[in-house]
Design a protein around this motif. Structure first.
Motif, PDB file in Angstrom:
ATOM      1  N   GLU A  69       0.826  -1.216   0.000  1.00  0.00           N
ATOM      2  CA  GLU A  69       0.000   0.000   0.000  1.00  0.00           C
ATOM      3  C   GLU A  69       0.856   1.260   0.000  1.00  0.00           C
ATOM      4  OE1 GLU A  69      -3.344   1.852   2.935  1.00  0.00           O
ATOM      5  OE2 GLU A  69      -3.710  -0.150   2.109  1.00  0.00           O
ATOM      6  N   LYS A 110       0.876   4.215  -2.865  1.00  0.00           N
ATOM      7  CA  LYS A 110       0.723   5.633  -2.508  1.00  0.00           C
ATOM      8  C   LYS A 110       1.865   6.470  -3.080  1.00  0.00           C
ATOM      9  CE  LYS A 110       2.405   6.784   1.212  1.00  0.00           C
ATOM     10  NZ  LYS A 110       3.735   7.207   1.735  1.00  0.00           N
ATOM     11  N   ASN A 169      -5.213   6.125   1.501  1.00  0.00           N
ATOM     12  CA  ASN A 169      -6.582   6.632   1.646  1.00  0.00           C
ATOM     13  C   ASN A 169      -6.592   8.142   1.818  1.00  0.00           C
ATOM     14  OD1 ASN A 169      -7.764   4.106   1.421  1.00  0.00           O
ATOM     15  ND2 ASN A 169      -7.713   3.713   3.613  1.00  0.00           N
ATOM     16  N   LYS A 170      -5.652   8.648   2.619  1.00  0.00           N
ATOM     17  CA  LYS A 170      -5.573  10.093   2.836  1.00  0.00           C
ATOM     18  C   LYS A 170      -5.206  10.818   1.539  1.00  0.00           C
ATOM     19  CE  LYS A 170      -3.641  13.325   6.233  1.00  0.00           C
ATOM     20  NZ  LYS A 170      -2.687  13.454   7.381  1.00  0.00           N
ATOM     21  N   ASP A 210      -8.272  11.018  -0.631  1.00  0.00           N
ATOM     22  CA  ASP A 210      -9.212  12.036  -0.145  1.00  0.00           C
ATOM     23  C   ASP A 210      -8.752  13.442  -0.538  1.00  0.00           C
ATOM     24  OD1 ASP A 210     -10.818  10.120   0.984  1.00  0.00           O
ATOM     25  OD2 ASP A 210      -9.954  10.301   2.994  1.00  0.00           O
TER      26      ASP A 210
END
Length: 221
Positions: A134, A138, A163-164, A167
């Motif tokens: 992950e 990223k 995930n951040k 977003d």
């Protein structure tokens, strides 16, 4: 009543060719998935293990049957056949090549952030990144973004996660779309204002005595 469904075509490949790109392995995985769909749709799980295996060997084709025949171990079920062929085809996958495809994958023009990340996740599946999977997705997202503005925004963020990062990308894009809409509205208002001023000017010019400077002379009197 049993479901009548055509089985997948035999799995074929070019013999003696080294598949450094991993395409052979990918094709095998796709074929295997297709067979499992066929297996479930035809309710073959109700058949005996012997019948299941013979159906697979019949459908899979001569090339794969030759690989099975070369096995020194006794294979008498589907799992054994799949394991043998998995080992045969997956050994041809070059992890270095897979990682090269991952680390050189950049966002294409007009490609959404979601589609870009989805493709990165797919490429990462064959890279054997382990617990770094992950984090590396990223990092590649940040490095491969088409927009330098979004990249700079992400680089300012501490403790950035995938995930951040997603977003933040979505928020920046929404903000940009909103700003563009505001600008379009302002431009439209300016155009309407200019048109109104031009219309008023034309109305004045059309008034009697306004042409040829007559209104100037009247004002001086």
């Amino acid at each position: 009543m049993e479901t009548i469904l055509s089985p997948p075509l035999p799995f074929t490949f070019e013999e003696g060719m080294l598949d450094s790109s991993g395409r052979l392995c990918d094709n095998w995985e796709k074929w295997k998935k297709g067979f499992k769909i066929y297996f479930c749709a035809c309710e073959l799980e109700k058949k005996s293990a012997s019948i299941q295996m013979n159906i697979l060997l019949h459908v899979i084709g001569e090339q794969c049957r030759e690989i099975i025949d070369q096995s020194t171990e006794r294979i008498n079920n589907l799992d054994g056949v799949f394991k043998k062929l998995d080992d045969h085809f997956k050994i041809k996958k070059n992890v270095t090549v897979e990682r090269h495809k991952f680390f050189t994958r950049s966002q294409k023009e007009n490609e959404s952030i979601e589609q870009y990340v989805l493709d990165l996740k797919k490429l990462a599946q064959t890279c054997e990144f382990g617990i770094l999977n992950e984090d590396l997705i990223k990092d590649r997202l940040v490095c491969g973004l088409h927009s330098s503005t979004i990249r700079e925004r992400l680089l300012r963020e501490d403790d950035l996660t995938l995930n951040k990062a997603m977003d933040i990308c979505r928020a920046v894009i929404v903000s940009r779309v909103y700003s563009d809409n505001i600008k379009q509205e302002k431009d439209m208002i300016c155009d309407i204002s200019d048109q109104s001023k031009a219309a008023v000017k034309m109305m004045k010019l059309d008034r009697p005595g306004y042409r040829s400077g007559e209104h100037v002379r009247r004002c001086r009197r």
